[in-house]
Each structure stands twice: as C-alpha cells, then as structure tokens.
Scaffold this motif. Structure first.
Motif, PDB file in Angstrom:
ATOM      1  N   LEU A 172       0.827  -1.204   0.000  1.00 21.30           N
ATOM      2  CA  LEU A 172       0.000   0.000   0.000  1.00 21.30           C
ATOM      3  C   LEU A 172       0.864   1.257   0.000  1.00 21.30           C
ATOM      4  O   LEU A 172       0.630   2.195  -0.773  1.00 21.30           O
ATOM      5  CB  LEU A 172      -0.906  -0.023   1.237  1.00 21.30           C
ATOM      6  CG  LEU A 172      -1.974   1.062   1.344  1.00 21.30           C
ATOM      7  CD1 LEU A 172      -2.948   0.980   0.182  1.00 21.30           C
ATOM      8  CD2 LEU A 172      -2.727   0.919   2.667  1.00 21.30           C
ATOM      9  N   TYR A 173       1.877   1.266   0.849  1.00 21.17           N
ATOM     10  CA  TYR A 173       2.712   2.458   1.009  1.00 21.17           C
ATOM     11  C   TYR A 173       3.443   2.818  -0.282  1.00 21.17           C
ATOM     12  O   TYR A 173       3.387   3.963  -0.748  1.00 21.17           O
ATOM     13  CB  TYR A 173       3.718   2.240   2.139  1.00 21.17           C
ATOM     14  CG  TYR A 173       4.782   3.313   2.210  1.00 21.17           C
ATOM     15  CD1 TYR A 173       4.484   4.588   2.685  1.00 21.17           C
ATOM     16  CD2 TYR A 173       6.082   3.054   1.789  1.00 21.17           C
ATOM     17  CE1 TYR A 173       5.453   5.574   2.741  1.00 21.17           C
ATOM     18  CE2 TYR A 173       7.057   4.032   1.838  1.00 21.17           C
ATOM     19  CZ  TYR A 173       6.740   5.291   2.315  1.00 21.17           C
ATOM     20  OH  TYR A 173       7.701   6.264   2.358  1.00 21.17           O
ATOM     21  N   TYR A 174       4.126   1.856  -0.880  1.00 21.60           N
ATOM     22  CA  TYR A 174       4.933   2.169  -2.056  1.00 21.60           C
ATOM     23  C   TYR A 174       4.070   2.424  -3.295  1.00 21.60           C
ATOM     24  O   TYR A 174       4.473   3.166  -4.190  1.00 21.60           O
ATOM     25  CB  TYR A 174       5.954   1.057  -2.303  1.00 21.60           C
ATOM     26  CG  TYR A 174       7.025   1.038  -1.227  1.00 21.60           C
ATOM     27  CD1 TYR A 174       7.989   2.035  -1.171  1.00 21.60           C
ATOM     28  CD2 TYR A 174       7.032   0.054  -0.239  1.00 21.60           C
ATOM     29  CE1 TYR A 174       8.950   2.048  -0.170  1.00 21.60           C
ATOM     30  CE2 TYR A 174       7.991   0.058   0.766  1.00 21.60           C
ATOM     31  CZ  TYR A 174       8.943   1.063   0.794  1.00 21.60           C
ATOM     32  OH  TYR A 174       9.888   1.080   1.793  1.00 21.60           O
ATOM     33  N   THR A 175       2.882   1.839  -3.333  1.00 21.95           N
ATOM     34  CA  THR A 175       1.953   2.161  -4.420  1.00 21.95           C
ATOM     35  C   THR A 175       1.533   3.623  -4.339  1.00 21.95           C
ATOM     36  O   THR A 175       1.555   4.354  -5.339  1.00 21.95           O
ATOM     37  CB  THR A 175       0.707   1.259  -4.353  1.00 21.95           C
ATOM     38  OG1 THR A 175       1.094  -0.104  -4.515  1.00 21.95           O
ATOM     39  CG2 THR A 175      -0.287   1.635  -5.454  1.00 21.95           C
ATOM     40  N   LEU A 176       1.158   4.050  -3.139  1.00 27.15           N
ATOM     41  CA  LEU A 176       0.740   5.440  -2.955  1.00 27.15           C
ATOM     42  C   LEU A 176       1.896   6.399  -3.191  1.00 27.15           C
ATOM     43  O   LEU A 176       1.720   7.472  -3.782  1.00 27.15           O
ATOM     44  CB  LEU A 176       0.177   5.635  -1.545  1.00 27.15           C
ATOM     45  CG  LEU A 176      -0.339   7.042  -1.234  1.00 27.15           C
ATOM     46  CD1 LEU A 176      -1.528   7.383  -2.129  1.00 27.15           C
ATOM     47  CD2 LEU A 176      -0.749   7.162   0.228  1.00 27.15           C
ATOM     48  N   LEU A 177       3.091   6.018  -2.761  1.00 29.68           N
ATOM     49  CA  LEU A 177       4.254   6.882  -2.941  1.00 29.68           C
ATOM     50  C   LEU A 177       4.552   7.097  -4.423  1.00 29.68           C
ATOM     51  O   LEU A 177       4.851   8.220  -4.850  1.00 29.68           O
ATOM     52  CB  LEU A 177       5.471   6.269  -2.241  1.00 29.68           C
ATOM     53  CG  LEU A 177       6.738   7.130  -2.192  1.00 29.68           C
ATOM     54  CD1 LEU A 177       6.474   8.432  -1.442  1.00 29.68           C
ATOM     55  CD2 LEU A 177       7.881   6.367  -1.527  1.00 29.68           C
ATOM     56  N   VAL A 178       4.445   6.045  -5.211  1.00 27.76           N
ATOM     57  CA  VAL A 178       4.670   6.166  -6.660  1.00 27.76           C
ATOM     58  C   VAL A 178       3.609   7.066  -7.290  1.00 27.76           C
ATOM     59  O   VAL A 178       3.921   7.926  -8.128  1.00 27.76           O
ATOM     60  CB  VAL A 178       4.665   4.771  -7.322  1.00 27.76           C
ATOM     61  CG1 VAL A 178       4.631   4.905  -8.843  1.00 27.76           C
ATOM     62  CG2 VAL A 178       5.891   3.974  -6.895  1.00 27.76           C
ATOM     63  N   ILE A 179       2.355   6.891  -6.877  1.00 33.34           N
ATOM     64  CA  ILE A 179       1.271   7.731  -7.396  1.00 33.34           C
ATOM     65  C   ILE A 179       1.536   9.201  -7.065  1.00 33.34           C
ATOM     66  O   ILE A 179       1.362  10.092  -7.907  1.00 33.34           O
ATOM     67  CB  ILE A 179      -0.089   7.286  -6.818  1.00 33.34           C
ATOM     68  CG1 ILE A 179      -0.462   5.905  -7.350  1.00 33.34           C
ATOM     69  CG2 ILE A 179      -1.186   8.302  -7.156  1.00 33.34           C
ATOM     70  CD1 ILE A 179      -1.706   5.315  -6.711  1.00 33.34           C
ATOM     71  N   TYR A 180       1.972   9.443  -5.842  1.00 29.74           N
ATOM     72  CA  TYR A 180       2.257  10.820  -5.415  1.00 29.74           C
ATOM     73  C   TYR A 180       3.392  11.423  -6.239  1.00 29.74           C
ATOM     74  O   TYR A 180       3.323  12.582  -6.672  1.00 29.74           O
ATOM     75  CB  TYR A 180       2.621  10.843  -3.930  1.00 29.74           C
ATOM     76  CG  TYR A 180       3.072  12.200  -3.443  1.00 29.74           C
ATOM     77  CD1 TYR A 180       2.153  13.201  -3.148  1.00 29.74           C
ATOM     78  CD2 TYR A 180       4.430  12.491  -3.300  1.00 29.74           C
ATOM     79  CE1 TYR A 180       2.564  14.450  -2.720  1.00 29.74           C
ATOM     80  CE2 TYR A 180       4.850  13.735  -2.877  1.00 29.74           C
ATOM     81  CZ  TYR A 180       3.912  14.709  -2.583  1.00 29.74           C
ATOM     82  OH  TYR A 180       4.334  15.939  -2.166  1.00 29.74           O
ATOM     83  N   ILE A 181       4.444  10.647  -6.471  1.00 28.51           N
ATOM     84  CA  ILE A 181       5.591  11.145  -7.237  1.00 28.51           C
ATOM     85  C   ILE A 181       5.176  11.468  -8.672  1.00 28.51           C
ATOM     86  O   ILE A 181       5.551  12.510  -9.225  1.00 28.51           O
ATOM     87  CB  ILE A 181       6.736  10.113  -7.220  1.00 28.51           C
ATOM     88  CG1 ILE A 181       7.315  10.000  -5.802  1.00 28.51           C
ATOM     89  CG2 ILE A 181       7.829  10.506  -8.211  1.00 28.51           C
ATOM     90  CD1 ILE A 181       8.330   8.893  -5.643  1.00 28.51           C
ATOM     91  N   VAL A 182       4.384  10.583  -9.276  1.00 31.14           N
ATOM     92  CA  VAL A 182       3.902  10.825 -10.642  1.00 31.14           C
ATOM     93  C   VAL A 182       3.050  12.094 -10.688  1.00 31.14           C
ATOM     94  O   VAL A 182       3.187  12.929 -11.595  1.00 31.14           O
ATOM     95  CB  VAL A 182       3.094   9.616 -11.155  1.00 31.14           C
ATOM     96  CG1 VAL A 182       2.414   9.946 -12.485  1.00 31.14           C
ATOM     97  CG2 VAL A 182       4.004   8.401 -11.314  1.00 31.14           C
ATOM     98  N   PHE A 183       2.183  12.249  -9.692  1.00 27.13           N
ATOM     99  CA  PHE A 183       1.338  13.449  -9.623  1.00 27.13           C
ATOM    100  C   PHE A 183       2.195  14.705  -9.476  1.00 27.13           C
ATOM    101  O   PHE A 183       1.966  15.719 -10.153  1.00 27.13           O
ATOM    102  CB  PHE A 183       0.373  13.330  -8.439  1.00 27.13           C
ATOM    103  CG  PHE A 183      -0.408  14.583  -8.163  1.00 27.13           C
ATOM    104  CD1 PHE A 183      -1.491  14.931  -8.954  1.00 27.13           C
ATOM    105  CD2 PHE A 183      -0.053  15.425  -7.112  1.00 27.13           C
ATOM    106  CE1 PHE A 183      -2.215  16.090  -8.710  1.00 27.13           C
ATOM    107  CE2 PHE A 183      -0.765  16.585  -6.857  1.00 27.13           C
ATOM    108  CZ  PHE A 183      -1.853  16.917  -7.659  1.00 27.13           C
ATOM    109  N   ALA A 184       3.200  14.643  -8.593  1.00 29.13           N
ATOM    110  CA  ALA A 184       4.059  15.802  -8.358  1.00 29.13           C
ATOM    111  C   ALA A 184       4.835  16.188  -9.617  1.00 29.13           C
ATOM    112  O   ALA A 184       4.936  17.372  -9.966  1.00 29.13           O
ATOM    113  CB  ALA A 184       5.022  15.508  -7.209  1.00 29.13           C
TER     114      ALA A 184
END
Length: 317
Positions: free
Chosen positions: A226-238
C-alpha cells in the motif's frame, strides 16, 4: 541509506549557511529590522501577500504546531510503544512486518507511567528544543541572507527564482558562490520534499490501514504494498504538476499553505485524543494546549484570509 544522506545534507546546510554565507552577506540594518519584527507580535505589514506569508509560516516546520505526523518516525524507529505496533519495512531487503491497525498503550502501572514520562521528556526535548530551534533557523537565516543580498522590490518569478540569490552572492565572493548557494538550495528542497512526501504517504496509509479492513485485505497484510503504491502515485502526480507549466513559486506556496487547512481538524483531534482516549496517567499537561491553540488561531486567520481573497476577492490584510 536515505536517512544518512538526510543527516549529512542537513549538517551541510546548517554549517554552510551559518558559518560561510551569513557572515559574508548579513547587513546590520537587516538585523535591526529583524529584531524589531521579533517583538512586533501581531503586526502584519500593509499590502503583504497573504499567500506568501502563509506559505512562509506553513513551510517552516509545517507551521511548527502541525508536525504531529512526525510521530510515524518515532513509530518506525521503535521508540516507546512503536516497538509493539510494527513499522513500514524497506522496499528493498525488507521483510513483511505485521502492522497493528490500532494503537496501543501500556497499562497505567506505576512502572509503566514512570517509563512513559521519561519518553515524554525526550519527545518534549526533541520537539521544543531541537525541532523548534532548527525550524526557526530554517525560516530566519535564508530570509536574512536573501534580504541582505537582493534589492527591495526584486521580482522573483519563474525558474529564475533559484538563481537570484546565487548570482547576488557570486558578485560578492566570486563564481564559486553561485554553485554553493545553488547546492544549498537543492539540498534544502531535496531534504524537505523527501520528508514531506514520505510523511504524507505514511499518514494517508495510517488512516487507510487503521480504518479499512478491505485495504488491509487488498495489501494481503503487507503494508509495503500500500505504502509504495501510494508513494509512486504521489511522485507521478508531483512530476506532472511540475511539468504542467505552473509557476514553481506558486506550486510551492500552494503546498506550503496546506498545513493551515490541516489545523482545522488536526489540532482539535489531538486535544480530543489526549483528553478522551488516553488514560489520565498518560495525558499531556493542559498548559501545553497553549501552543497548538495559538497556532490554530493563526492558521485559521491565514486560511480564512486565503479563501476570502482567492475565492471572493475580499482582502483582509
């Protein structure tokens, strides 16, 4: 490894700014103005940009009173009861660790109460001395340097923001000064954004993990999924936002003002948890409420001011 890099860069930033850049740039009239500002409590200069003011305070330690989310650092290091609730393991080389969906506190026996008080003394020392001191340093020293180097009224816009102070410092000390300031700026943004992106992801995960059994089932009990999936999504969004063409300063200021919105629910929630959910033996003394309440009022003023100005064109400052 990243934690070591963060510590090295933080030490470099402090030493470089305090012992190299500041002595070579600071002006006495700027220091006098700064001293007056410290005692001018409640004074807001006429015509101040509320987005800039709110962003400055919000960016320095997430408005200082909102650093509640740093508790995940204590948890993952195993401090206090963090050793019994689990942690988010590394993506590389880490192993699956059970993370409790609910918090835990020890039975209020005399021995446990004494131990908790020792931990609270350490937390208080960490937050009120170390965290507060370095947040204040991070906010004031770069501002003093920039104010001493750049003429009043200098327009900072676009990607050129990063070069203004570097170019001004280079005129004083030579070409090496440009690269020093540029690397200091890079180090500040890298360490800050790394910490904020990690904390944001961790706290969203904390909420999802503790409130949704479906999320825990999807992750198959492995919080890393869950954590690394969300982190990747956040980085892509940023990255998408950065390359969208928006002004870098505007992006920074919008994100820096988010803590003022957080204050509306985070500070009352923390007080409620302390008063209603913790055993009386573990509750923080009520005099400590003074600090978050002051920050709550300040953040409320900034947040309301932002909504009125950018939503309805009403300027209160």
């Amino acid at each position: 490894m990243l934690e070591i890099v963060m510590k090295v860069l933080t030490a470099f930033i402090v030493i470089a700014l305090l012992f190299i850049v500041l002595p070579l740039t600071i002006k006495m009239d700027v220091l006098r103005e700064f001293a007056v500002g410290l005692v001018s409590i409640g004074y807001i200069p006429p015509g101040v940009d509320i987005l800039l003011l709110g962003g400055f305070v919000g960016y320095v330690g997430s408005a200082m009173a909102h650093n509640w989310y740093n508790v995940v650092y204590y948890r993952d290091k195993g401090y206090g009861m963090g050793s019994v609730v689990g942690y988010i393991p590394s993506a590389i080389g880490g192993v699956k660790v059970f993370v409790s969906p609910i918090g835990k506190f020890p039975k209020p026996t005399p021995e446990n109460v004494a131990t908790v008080k020792k931990w609270m003394k350490l937390v208080t020392l960490d937050q009120m001395l170390i965290y507060f001191t370095f947040c204040t340093f991070a906010g004031t020293v770069p501002a003093l340097i920039a104010t001493s180097l750049l003429p009043r009224g200098t327009v900072l816009s676009g990607w050129g923001i990063a070069a203004h102070v570097s170019e001004a410092f280079a005129k004083i000390v030579g070409p090496w000064g440009f690269y020093l300031i540029a690397f200091i700026g890079l180090s500040i943004l890298f360490t800050t954004q790394l910490m904020l992106s990690d904390n944001l992801s961790r706290n969203i995960i904390e909420i999802l993990w503790s409130t949704s059994e479906g999320v825990r089932k999807w992750a198959k009990g492995d919080i890393r999924r869950l954590y690394y999936t969300l982190l990747v999504i956040y980085i892509v969004f940023a990255v998408t936002i950065i390359w969208s063409g928006m002004e870098p300063l505007l992006v920074l200021l919008i994100s820096a003002n988010v803590p003022h919105f957080m204050a509306f629910w985070a500070i009352p929630a923390l007080i409620y948890i302390n008063e209603k959910l913790l055993p009386k033996e573990y509750q923080s003394p009520r005099w400590m409420y003074v600090f978050p309440i002051i920050m709550f009022v300040f953040s409320a003023i900034i947040f309301v001011g932002l909504v009125l100005y950018y939503g309805f064109g009403i300027k209160i400052f």
